[in-house]
Each structure stands twice: as structure tokens, then as C-alpha cells.
Design a protein around this motif. Structure first.
Motif, PDB file in Angstrom:
ATOM      1  N   TRP A 226      -5.037  16.506   1.370  1.00 29.64           N
ATOM      2  CA  TRP A 226      -6.194  15.783   0.817  1.00 29.64           C
ATOM      3  C   TRP A 226      -7.347  16.752   0.564  1.00 29.64           C
ATOM      4  O   TRP A 226      -7.988  16.708  -0.492  1.00 29.64           O
ATOM      5  CB  TRP A 226      -6.608  14.682   1.776  1.00 29.64           C
ATOM      6  CG  TRP A 226      -7.622  13.724   1.228  1.00 29.64           C
ATOM      7  CD1 TRP A 226      -7.392  12.609   0.497  1.00 29.64           C
ATOM      8  CD2 TRP A 226      -9.050  13.818   1.386  1.00 29.64           C
ATOM      9  NE1 TRP A 226      -8.574  11.977   0.186  1.00 29.64           N
ATOM     10  CE2 TRP A 226      -9.606  12.699   0.716  1.00 29.64           C
ATOM     11  CE3 TRP A 226      -9.900  14.705   2.029  1.00 29.64           C
ATOM     12  CZ2 TRP A 226     -10.976  12.474   0.670  1.00 29.64           C
ATOM     13  CZ3 TRP A 226     -11.262  14.494   1.985  1.00 29.64           C
ATOM     14  CH2 TRP A 226     -11.798  13.382   1.312  1.00 29.64           C
TER      15      TRP A 226
ATOM     16  N   SER B  78      -4.954   9.216  -0.824  1.00 32.99           N
ATOM     17  CA  SER B  78      -5.987   8.504  -0.067  1.00 32.99           C
ATOM     18  C   SER B  78      -5.444   7.184   0.478  1.00 32.99           C
ATOM     19  O   SER B  78      -5.743   6.800   1.617  1.00 32.99           O
ATOM     20  CB  SER B  78      -7.209   8.250  -0.944  1.00 32.99           C
ATOM     21  OG  SER B  78      -7.800   9.467  -1.355  1.00 32.99           O
TER      22      SER B  78
ATOM     23  N   PHE C  89      -5.734   3.964   9.646  1.00 35.58           N
ATOM     24  CA  PHE C  89      -6.424   2.724  10.009  1.00 35.58           C
ATOM     25  C   PHE C  89      -5.489   1.583  10.380  1.00 35.58           C
ATOM     26  O   PHE C  89      -5.967   0.513  10.743  1.00 35.58           O
ATOM     27  CB  PHE C  89      -7.344   2.287   8.859  1.00 35.58           C
ATOM     28  CG  PHE C  89      -8.498   3.218   8.649  1.00 35.58           C
ATOM     29  CD1 PHE C  89      -9.617   3.138   9.455  1.00 35.58           C
ATOM     30  CD2 PHE C  89      -8.455   4.200   7.667  1.00 35.58           C
ATOM     31  CE1 PHE C  89     -10.691   3.997   9.268  1.00 35.58           C
ATOM     32  CE2 PHE C  89      -9.519   5.058   7.474  1.00 35.58           C
ATOM     33  CZ  PHE C  89     -10.644   4.961   8.281  1.00 35.58           C
TER      34      PHE C  89
ATOM     35  N   GLN D 192       0.828  -1.203   0.000  1.00 30.82           N
ATOM     36  CA  GLN D 192       0.000   0.000   0.000  1.00 30.82           C
ATOM     37  C   GLN D 192       0.864   1.255   0.000  1.00 30.82           C
ATOM     38  O   GLN D 192       0.539   2.246  -0.665  1.00 30.82           O
ATOM     39  CB  GLN D 192      -0.932  -0.005   1.211  1.00 30.82           C
ATOM     40  CG  GLN D 192      -1.958   1.124   1.203  1.00 30.82           C
ATOM     41  CD  GLN D 192      -2.943   1.011   2.357  1.00 30.82           C
ATOM     42  OE1 GLN D 192      -2.847   0.117   3.190  1.00 30.82           O
ATOM     43  NE2 GLN D 192      -3.895   1.919   2.403  1.00 30.82           N
TER      44      GLN D 192
ATOM     45  N   HIS E 135      -5.224   6.501   4.383  1.00 37.53           N
ATOM     46  CA  HIS E 135      -5.902   5.324   4.922  1.00 37.53           C
ATOM     47  C   HIS E 135      -4.917   4.446   5.690  1.00 37.53           C
ATOM     48  O   HIS E 135      -5.215   3.947   6.788  1.00 37.53           O
ATOM     49  CB  HIS E 135      -6.541   4.529   3.790  1.00 37.53           C
ATOM     50  CG  HIS E 135      -7.196   3.249   4.232  1.00 37.53           C
ATOM     51  ND1 HIS E 135      -6.488   2.057   4.332  1.00 37.53           N
ATOM     52  CD2 HIS E 135      -8.477   2.970   4.598  1.00 37.53           C
ATOM     53  CE1 HIS E 135      -7.298   1.102   4.744  1.00 37.53           C
ATOM     54  NE2 HIS E 135      -8.513   1.629   4.914  1.00 37.53           N
ATOM     55  N   ARG E 136      -3.743   4.253   5.132  1.00 37.81           N
ATOM     56  CA  ARG E 136      -2.715   3.430   5.772  1.00 37.81           C
ATOM     57  C   ARG E 136      -2.291   4.013   7.106  1.00 37.81           C
ATOM     58  O   ARG E 136      -2.114   3.294   8.092  1.00 37.81           O
ATOM     59  CB  ARG E 136      -1.511   3.329   4.833  1.00 37.81           C
ATOM     60  CG  ARG E 136      -0.295   2.612   5.388  1.00 37.81           C
ATOM     61  CD  ARG E 136       0.786   2.562   4.321  1.00 37.81           C
ATOM     62  NE  ARG E 136       2.026   2.032   4.853  1.00 37.81           N
ATOM     63  CZ  ARG E 136       2.952   2.772   5.450  1.00 37.81           C
ATOM     64  NH1 ARG E 136       2.762   4.079   5.556  1.00 37.81           N
ATOM     65  NH2 ARG E 136       4.056   2.222   5.926  1.00 37.81           N
TER      66      ARG E 136
END
Length: 241
Positions: free
Chosen positions: A134, A106, A114, A47, A110-111
């Protein structure tokens, strides 16, 4: 409102620029050990690889696209391409690069949010600057429909370009921005704020990225091996003997 508008677009940009330059210099002089982008590449490598590559490819295209597209005077390119054609190219190229950058950012966001281990080892400024970038991308992408509508009448683009060129020449005219759609103004305001926050975030490693270009013109270094004249029947003493 006129006073606030004049402050935001005539004074605030120079405050941001002064903090950007002087803050970066002060941080490099006083806190060189923080002059880096903290690595977390051992976690979620796939990711990270996809997100980082997409983000950096998109953001570099957008940066140089804005730099040359907005700061190049109209008379330089008007013999090759009309303002309407330039507007259309900017919408298409900027939209593709913005979407690529948005997907990559994104993934990175996200990485970092979360994954519990990454989130616990992340600095608050890391999360804050990612979120701000963002939001800036979202606002920038939201301007595309209006920009596409301006293709037939590119006066808005020319007004914004004239304002930015005047800003660089220390002759800003905030009236050129007056009446422009709110998301264009918000995009510009947040862009200035990113320069203001730059020295206090991990974004300072961008300077190092541009600094590596110096290696292209650096002269060769002559490196010679040091030879010790040791007789064949004699061995070098070991450490500690």
C-alpha cells in the motif's frame, strides 16, 4: 552519502535478487505446505471479490508495464513513438492502473484490519506485506505529477530506464539516479525491498500463478476406464465382508 547511495543502487539490488531467487527455491523445497495464499473467502465475500479483482488487475498491469516500459531500450521504439509520447502514455495508463490497484488493495487492507475474525486469523507477515504494498502504491502515485511535468523533457525517465537496463546487464550506474526526485528513489528502494521480503511472505503464491501457464503447453493425458470382468450373476464383494 555517495558511499550509501552507491551501495543502495549498485549492491543492494543484487542482494535482493539473490534472496528473492534462493529464498523462493528454499521455501519451495523445505516448506511446501506454506506455499499458498491463505483463504478467508467465507468472510466478507463481496469486499474480498471486489478488492481482489481490482488489486490483481491493477498490479499485473503495473508489473508488466514497468517490466517492458523500463527495460525496453529507447532505440527499439523511437521509430514508432517519441520519448515524450511514451512518458505521457506511461503516466496516463500507469495512473489509471495504479488507482485501480490502490482501491482494491485498500479494500483488502480494510477488510483484514477492521474485521476482528479475519484479523485474529491473519499472520503478521500478511498484514505487513499488504501495508508495504500500500505504501509502495502511494509513493508510486505521488510520482505522477512529477512524471507529467517531465513529459516535455523526459530525460529523467530515460536516466532511470538506462539505470535499470544497466542493472539487468550487471553494469549498474548509480550516478544516473543521483539528483532524481526523492519519491522516485524511494519507490525504487521499496520495490527492491519487496523482492527481498518476497520469499518470506504470502507473495510466493505468485510463482504458482505463473506456473499455471505450463498447462497451456502440457500434452493431453490419456485416461481410460478400468473394466472388471464380473459375471452378470455375480456381485462385487463389499468392503469389510
Amino acid at each position: 552519502m555517495n558511499t550509501l547511495h552507491n551501495f543502495i543502487f549498485n549492491v543492494y539490488p543484487y542482494i535482493c535478487l539473490a534472496v528473492f531467487l534462493m529464498g523462493s527455491l528454499a521455501r519451495f523445497d523445505r516448506d511446501q505446505y506454506t506455499w499458498k495464499s491463505d483463504s478467508s473467502q467465507l468472510l466478507r465475500q463481496g469486499q474480498l471479490r471486489w478488492g481482489s479483482n481490482l488489486f490483481h488487475a491493477g498490479i499485473l498491469f503495473l508489473f508488466f508495464g514497468h517490466l517492458f516500459g523500463q527495460l525496453t531500450p529507447h532505440w527499439i521504439y523511437e521509430y514508432l513513438i517519441s520519448a515524450s509520447q511514451k512518458q505521457f502514455v506511461a503516466v496516463v495508463a500507469g495512473g489509471v492502473a495504479g488507482l485501480i490497484c490502490f482501491i482494491g488493495l485498500s479494500l483488502l487492507l480494510h477488510r483484514r484490519i477492521f474485521d476482528d475474525r479475519i484479523r485474529l486469523t491473519s499472520h503478521r507477515t500478511d498484514l505487513a506485506i499488504l501495508i508495504i504494498l500500500w505504501v509502495q502504491l502511494v509513493i508510486g502515485l505521488s510520482t505522477l505529477p512529477a512524471s507529467l511535468h517531465h513529459v516535455s523533457d523526459p530525460q529523467t525517465m530515460l536516466r532511470l530506464a538506462n539505470y535499470l537496463q544497466g542493472l539487468v546487464l550487471f553494469n549498474p550506474d548509480a550516478s544516473l539516479v543521483w539528483g532524481v526526485e526523492w519519491h522516485f528513489q524511494a519507490h525504487m528502494l521499496l520495490g527492491m525491498t519487496i523482492f527481498l521480503l518476497f520469499p518470506f511472505s504470502r507473495l510466493v503464491h505468485v510463482w504458482s500463478g505463473f506456473g499455471t501457464l505450463a498447462y497451456l503447453v502440457r500434452p493431453y493425458q490419456m485416461v481410460r476406464a478400468r473394466r472388471l470382468n464380473v459375471p452378470a450373476n455375480q456381485t462385487l464383494p463389499r468392503r469389510g465382508s
